[in-house]
Design a protein around this motif. Sequence first.
Motif, mmCIF file in Angstrom:
data_model
loop_
_atom_site.group_PDB
_atom_site.id
_atom_site.type_symbol
_atom_site.label_atom_id
_atom_site.label_comp_id
_atom_site.label_asym_id
_atom_site.label_seq_id
_atom_site.Cartn_x
_atom_site.Cartn_y
_atom_site.Cartn_z
ATOM 1 N N GLN A 26 0.839 -1.138 -0.018
ATOM 2 C CA GLN A 26 0.219 0.074 0.044
ATOM 3 C C GLN A 26 0.804 1.331 0.008
ATOM 4 O OE1 GLN A 26 -2.338 -0.394 3.546
ATOM 5 N NE2 GLN A 26 -4.109 -1.428 2.266
ATOM 6 N N VAL A 27 0.505 2.018 -1.064
ATOM 7 C CA VAL A 27 1.722 3.299 -1.264
ATOM 8 C C VAL A 27 1.061 4.546 -1.290
ATOM 9 C CG1 VAL A 27 3.464 4.162 -2.637
ATOM 10 C CG2 VAL A 27 3.166 1.615 -2.318
ATOM 11 N N MET A 28 1.174 5.578 -0.540
ATOM 12 C CA MET A 28 0.760 7.157 -0.711
ATOM 13 C C MET A 28 1.978 7.491 -1.325
ATOM 14 S SD MET A 28 -0.592 9.873 2.005
ATOM 15 C CE MET A 28 -2.222 9.469 2.129
ATOM 16 N N ALA A 29 1.725 8.290 -2.399
ATOM 17 C CA ALA A 29 2.851 9.100 -3.139
ATOM 18 C C ALA A 29 2.534 10.501 -3.187
ATOM 19 C CB ALA A 29 2.728 8.643 -4.595
ATOM 20 N N VAL A 30 3.604 11.247 -2.686
ATOM 21 C CA VAL A 30 3.572 12.691 -2.705
ATOM 22 C C VAL A 30 4.544 13.417 -3.534
ATOM 23 C CG1 VAL A 30 3.869 14.790 -1.022
ATOM 24 C CG2 VAL A 30 2.829 12.644 -0.191
ATOM 25 N N ASP A 31 3.948 14.447 -4.133
ATOM 26 C CA ASP A 31 5.052 15.304 -5.032
ATOM 27 C C ASP A 31 4.314 16.520 -5.175
ATOM 28 O OD1 ASP A 31 7.406 14.450 -7.068
ATOM 29 O OD2 ASP A 31 6.507 16.571 -7.583
ATOM 30 N N GLN A 32 5.276 17.803 -5.473
ATOM 31 C CA GLN A 32 4.504 18.929 -5.728
ATOM 32 C C GLN A 32 4.037 19.038 -7.176
ATOM 33 O OE1 GLN A 32 6.547 22.501 -3.767
ATOM 34 N NE2 GLN A 32 8.400 21.046 -3.940
ATOM 35 N N SER A 33 4.488 18.293 -7.915
ATOM 36 C CA SER A 33 3.978 18.360 -9.327
ATOM 37 C C SER A 33 2.635 17.616 -9.687
ATOM 38 C CB SER A 33 5.036 17.698 -10.273
ATOM 39 O OG SER A 33 4.563 17.521 -11.653
ATOM 40 N N GLU A 34 1.666 18.364 -10.013
ATOM 41 C CA GLU A 34 0.256 17.539 -10.359
ATOM 42 C C GLU A 34 0.607 16.553 -11.458
ATOM 43 O OE1 GLU A 34 -4.131 18.746 -11.763
ATOM 44 O OE2 GLU A 34 -2.746 20.152 -11.442
ATOM 45 N N GLU A 35 1.430 17.026 -12.688
ATOM 46 C CA GLU A 35 1.542 15.963 -13.523
ATOM 47 C C GLU A 35 2.231 14.718 -13.195
ATOM 48 O OE1 GLU A 35 4.105 15.977 -17.740
ATOM 49 O OE2 GLU A 35 4.024 17.861 -16.658
ATOM 50 N N ARG A 36 3.361 14.758 -12.345
ATOM 51 C CA ARG A 36 3.982 13.766 -11.747
ATOM 52 C C ARG A 36 3.121 12.899 -10.751
ATOM 53 N NH1 ARG A 36 9.949 15.659 -9.862
ATOM 54 N NH2 ARG A 36 10.976 15.979 -11.493
ATOM 55 N N GLU A 38 -0.179 12.397 -11.150
ATOM 56 C CA GLU A 38 -1.232 11.947 -12.002
ATOM 57 C C GLU A 38 -0.439 10.820 -12.755
ATOM 58 O OE1 GLU A 38 -2.735 14.992 -14.465
ATOM 59 O OE2 GLU A 38 -4.177 15.546 -12.992
ATOM 60 N N ALA A 39 0.721 10.749 -13.020
ATOM 61 C CA ALA A 39 1.521 9.746 -13.810
ATOM 62 C C ALA A 39 1.600 8.627 -13.034
ATOM 63 C CB ALA A 39 2.997 10.288 -14.386
ATOM 64 N N ALA A 40 1.711 8.852 -11.530
ATOM 65 C CA ALA A 40 2.059 7.696 -10.691
ATOM 66 C C ALA A 40 0.685 6.966 -10.128
ATOM 67 C CB ALA A 40 2.644 8.203 -9.626
ATOM 68 N N LEU A 41 -0.397 7.532 -10.419
ATOM 69 C CA LEU A 41 -1.526 7.100 -10.055
ATOM 70 C C LEU A 41 -2.019 5.584 -10.340
ATOM 71 C CD1 LEU A 41 -4.096 10.190 -10.230
ATOM 72 C CD2 LEU A 41 -3.336 9.084 -8.329
ATOM 73 N N PRO A 42 -1.686 5.224 -11.539
ATOM 74 C CA PRO A 42 -1.819 3.690 -11.885
ATOM 75 C C PRO A 42 -1.246 2.718 -10.676
ATOM 76 C CG PRO A 42 -1.518 4.943 -13.882
ATOM 77 C CD PRO A 42 -1.105 5.724 -12.488
ATOM 78 N N TYR A 43 -0.113 3.145 -10.021
ATOM 79 C CA TYR A 43 0.778 2.338 -9.482
ATOM 80 C C TYR A 43 0.836 2.518 -7.950
ATOM 81 C CZ TYR A 43 2.694 2.875 -14.009
ATOM 82 O OH TYR A 43 3.030 2.755 -15.341
ATOM 83 N N VAL A 44 -0.052 3.299 -7.522
ATOM 84 C CA VAL A 44 -0.092 3.746 -6.114
ATOM 85 C C VAL A 44 -1.636 3.677 -5.479
ATOM 86 C CG1 VAL A 44 1.651 5.226 -6.004
ATOM 87 C CG2 VAL A 44 -0.582 6.308 -6.420
ATOM 88 N N THR A 45 -1.732 3.445 -4.009
ATOM 89 C CA THR A 45 -3.258 3.222 -3.457
ATOM 90 C C THR A 45 -3.698 4.646 -3.482
ATOM 91 O OG1 THR A 45 -2.002 1.582 -2.176
ATOM 92 C CG2 THR A 45 -4.292 2.417 -1.564
ATOM 93 N N SER A 46 -2.896 5.583 -3.122
ATOM 94 C CA SER A 46 -3.397 7.205 -2.962
ATOM 95 C C SER A 46 -2.286 8.154 -3.238
ATOM 96 C CB SER A 46 -4.010 7.227 -1.511
ATOM 97 O OG SER A 46 -2.918 7.140 -0.580
ATOM 98 N N ALA A 47 -2.661 9.198 -3.560
ATOM 99 C CA ALA A 47 -1.625 10.365 -3.796
ATOM 100 C C ALA A 47 -1.960 11.591 -3.338
ATOM 101 C CB ALA A 47 -1.257 10.198 -5.304
ATOM 102 N N GLN A 48 -1.007 12.487 -3.237
ATOM 103 C CA GLN A 48 -1.209 13.878 -2.657
ATOM 104 C C GLN A 48 -0.272 14.734 -3.396
ATOM 105 O OE1 GLN A 48 -3.376 14.894 -0.209
ATOM 106 N NE2 GLN A 48 -4.173 13.510 0.482
ATOM 107 N N ILE A 49 -1.194 15.981 -3.892
ATOM 108 C CA ILE A 49 -0.114 16.976 -4.343
ATOM 109 C C ILE A 49 0.407 17.908 -2.974
ATOM 110 C CG2 ILE A 49 0.164 19.169 -5.788
ATOM 111 C CD1 ILE A 49 -2.017 17.621 -7.367
ATOM 112 N N GLY A 50 1.745 18.167 -3.015
ATOM 113 C CA GLY A 50 1.882 19.253 -1.679
ATOM 114 C C GLY A 50 3.506 19.084 -1.576
ATOM 115 N N ASP A 51 3.803 20.078 -0.679
ATOM 116 C CA ASP A 51 5.276 20.445 -0.151
ATOM 117 C C ASP A 51 5.500 19.759 0.797
ATOM 118 O OD1 ASP A 51 7.702 21.650 0.058
ATOM 119 O OD2 ASP A 51 7.054 23.733 0.318
#
Length: 215
Positions: A26-36, A38-51
């Motif tokens: 189970q992976v939560m991914a974080v990056d400041q880039s919305e593009e990055r 979105e590209a990771a969404l198929p491989y993670v459980t959840s994701a957040q855009i933030g600093d």
Amino acid sequence: MKSILLIGLGRFGRHVAMKLSELHHQVMAVDQSEERVEAALPYVTSAQIGDSKKAAFLESLGVRNFDVCIVAIGDDFQSSLETTSLLKELGARFVVARAARDTHAKFLLRNGADEVVYPEKQLANWTAIRYSSDHILDYIELSQENAIVEVSVPPAWIGRSVGELDVRRKHSINLLGVRADGKLNINVTTDTRFTGRETVLVLGSNRAIQKCFHT
């Protein structure tokens, strides 16, 4: 299955996410880039855009609840250092941080990282060893003195069994497995006999491996 917080979704972070997905974590991914993100969404459980340099943002993720926090930021060492430090301050259980240089590693370890990985350095070592030898097909460094290598079966081994060769006593190396026709067999016995079509996975000191296989 582990819960993992992955911060940084550049090329390295994205590949980490893909592998973790294959391993069903189970992976939560974080990056400041919305593009990055979105590209990771198929491989993670959840994701957040933030600093990740903002303590309030990291705290909102519940970093204490993750088994492992991986800081995969590679293009901004200051951000990596601040993120690593904040994670530990907020109670992260185990923090792994990416480093590009030895000096980076020292600072990261002093500021909260439990372990440091060197993708470029580790790949450079693998490339140098793999392609400067006619026999080594793969290489995993365990320490400065020890490694696991996959090597071609030496001509002197052909037609002989593991028991007859007695490589552990004679050469101080351990046979971990034998690969033939693309299949790895880890059930190596004293009766296992070599035909010359195999490769072998061996564990030992670099000196013992070099001496045994003339690498």
